[in-house]
Scaffold this motif. Structure first.
Motif, mmCIF file in Angstrom:
data_model
loop_
_atom_site.group_PDB
_atom_site.id
_atom_site.type_symbol
_atom_site.label_atom_id
_atom_site.label_comp_id
_atom_site.label_asym_id
_atom_site.label_seq_id
_atom_site.Cartn_x
_atom_site.Cartn_y
_atom_site.Cartn_z
ATOM 1 N N LEU A 1 0.859 -1.179 0.000
ATOM 2 C CA LEU A 1 0.000 0.000 0.000
ATOM 3 C C LEU A 1 0.896 1.230 0.000
ATOM 4 N N TYR A 2 0.644 2.141 -0.942
ATOM 5 C CA TYR A 2 1.355 3.414 -1.034
ATOM 6 C C TYR A 2 0.372 4.568 -0.844
ATOM 7 N N ARG A 3 0.923 5.712 -0.431
ATOM 8 C CA ARG A 3 0.176 6.978 -0.445
ATOM 9 C C ARG A 3 0.966 7.980 -1.289
ATOM 10 N N GLY B 1 -6.786 15.275 -2.069
ATOM 11 C CA GLY B 1 -5.664 15.287 -2.993
ATOM 12 C C GLY B 1 -4.775 14.076 -2.886
ATOM 13 N N ASP B 2 -4.867 13.319 -1.778
ATOM 14 C CA ASP B 2 -4.092 12.090 -1.647
ATOM 15 C C ASP B 2 -4.578 11.049 -2.645
ATOM 16 N N MET B 3 -3.682 10.160 -3.004
ATOM 17 C CA MET B 3 -4.059 8.991 -3.793
ATOM 18 C C MET B 3 -3.435 7.765 -3.146
ATOM 19 N N LEU B 4 -4.234 6.714 -2.978
ATOM 20 C CA LEU B 4 -3.758 5.455 -2.422
ATOM 21 C C LEU B 4 -3.578 4.452 -3.549
ATOM 22 N N LEU B 5 -2.517 3.673 -3.460
ATOM 23 C CA LEU B 5 -2.250 2.605 -4.410
ATOM 24 C C LEU B 5 -2.001 1.319 -3.652
ATOM 25 N N MET B 6 -2.833 0.303 -3.907
ATOM 26 C CA MET B 6 -2.576 -1.055 -3.445
ATOM 27 C C MET B 6 -2.153 -1.855 -4.659
ATOM 28 N N CYS B 7 -1.143 -2.727 -4.501
ATOM 29 C CA CYS B 7 -0.676 -3.469 -5.666
ATOM 30 C C CYS B 7 0.012 -4.762 -5.274
ATOM 31 N N SER B 8 0.012 -5.696 -6.207
ATOM 32 C CA SER B 8 0.792 -6.917 -6.056
ATOM 33 C C SER B 8 2.207 -6.660 -6.552
ATOM 34 N N ASP B 9 3.123 -7.607 -6.275
ATOM 35 C CA ASP B 9 4.514 -7.397 -6.670
ATOM 36 C C ASP B 9 4.715 -7.507 -8.170
ATOM 37 N N GLY B 10 3.686 -7.934 -8.900
ATOM 38 C CA GLY B 10 3.774 -7.900 -10.355
ATOM 39 C C GLY B 10 3.943 -6.493 -10.890
ATOM 40 N N LEU B 11 3.479 -5.495 -10.134
ATOM 41 C CA LEU B 11 3.712 -4.103 -10.509
ATOM 42 C C LEU B 11 5.078 -3.637 -10.032
ATOM 43 N N LEU C 1 -6.593 1.698 -7.012
ATOM 44 C CA LEU C 1 -6.337 3.110 -6.756
ATOM 45 C C LEU C 1 -7.531 3.737 -6.054
ATOM 46 N N ALA C 2 -7.244 4.657 -5.141
ATOM 47 C CA ALA C 2 -8.288 5.422 -4.463
ATOM 48 C C ALA C 2 -7.861 6.886 -4.452
ATOM 49 N N ALA C 3 -8.597 7.732 -5.152
ATOM 50 C CA ALA C 3 -8.321 9.164 -5.200
ATOM 51 C C ALA C 3 -9.222 9.864 -4.192
ATOM 52 N N VAL C 4 -8.615 10.633 -3.302
ATOM 53 C CA VAL C 4 -9.319 11.219 -2.161
ATOM 54 C C VAL C 4 -9.596 12.700 -2.399
ATOM 55 N N ALA C 5 -10.827 13.117 -2.118
ATOM 56 C CA ALA C 5 -11.213 14.518 -2.199
ATOM 57 C C ALA C 5 -12.168 14.827 -1.058
#
Length: 257
Positions: free
Chosen positions: A127-129, A190-200, A243-247
């Motif tokens: 998980l990234y921000r 304005g934050d964006m969250l990224l969840m991903c598998s290691d394939g990315l 992806l989750a874009a926050v507003a």
């Protein structure tokens, strides 16, 4: 800022990649309850896709019965319990079917709550921000490689060039007891969250991910671009991104990073 004053636009995409015979990733996004889950079945083991599906289904069923989104403490307890239940479920399925012996999976789950964001993980799905041009990895990988970095035996730069990136030190379905990392952080419009598998992340480094998240377009476009870029780099594994874009509620139409 409390999650009740935030609006989120979700996008998710999973791709088999260019070199695998089947997709062993699975994901679930539940916008109405503001949570998402991603699981990556352990590559090279029979039943990796089965394990990932069991993880997703079990977490969903557990969270249907538990409070998520109300507050950090309740959400953290719910996520931990759901992941532990998923571990039990994968072990039980393998015990019932010898053809599934050795299967396992990673998991990363995140829930927006009144206090910000609560997330849990086991394994190397991340998980990234992304905030104000900076990409921050919020989860900690449970891999042999990360232990070498943590111990100062290799540098993070050397780790990027190391071939044994996927050797897990923790996964679901391996042992009757598993340690689940559960943490909390804040969220801002304005934050964006990224969840991903290691394939990315094995194909696209963090700087490249940040550039792509900063690009224009909606979250669906950015999710598709990330998957396409990983495939362009070789697509050695299944690729899944959420992806989750926050507003804030008054700026839902403008959720760019």
């Amino acid at each position: 800022m409390q999650a009740s004053s935030l609006a989120v636009r979700w996008a998710a995409l999973s791709d088999i990649g260019l070199q695998r015979a089947r997709n062993e990733d699975a994901f679930l996004v539940v916008p109405e309850r503001s949570y998402a889950v991603l699981s990556d079945g352990m590559g090279g083991h029979r039943g990796g896709d089965v394990a990932a599906r069991i993880v997703i289904d079990t977490v969903r069923d557990e969270l249907c019965r538990r409070p998520v989104g109300s507050g950090a403490e309740a959400s953290a307890s719910a996520l931990r319990a759901a992941v532990l239940a998923a571990n039990d479920a994968v072990l039980a399925a393998a015990a019932e079917d010898r053809g599934l012996t050795g299967m396992g999976a990673t998991v990363v789950a995140a829930s927006l709550c009144a206090d910000g964001l609560v997330f849990a993980n086991v394994g190397d799905s991340r998980l990234y921000r992304y905030r104000e041009g900076r990409l921050e990895q919020l989860t900690h990988d449970h891999t042999m490689l990360q232990e070498l970095v943590d111990g100062g035996m290799i540098s993070p730069e050397q780790a990027l060039r190391t071939p044994f990136r996927g050797m897990l030190t923790r996964a679901l379905g391996v042992e009757p007891e598993v340690l689940v990392d559960v943490r909390q952080t804040d969220l801002r419009p304005g934050d964006m969250l990224l969840m991903c598998s290691d394939g990315l992340t094995d194909m696209v480094d963090d700087d490249e991910i940040a550039v792509m998240l900063a690009a224009g377009g909606d979250v669906d476009d950015r999710a598709a671009a990330l998957v396409a870029y990983a495939n362009a780099g070789g697509g050695r594994d299944n690729i899944t991104v959420v992806l989750a874009a926050v507003a804030d509620d008054e700026a839902v139409a403008d959720v760019g990073g």
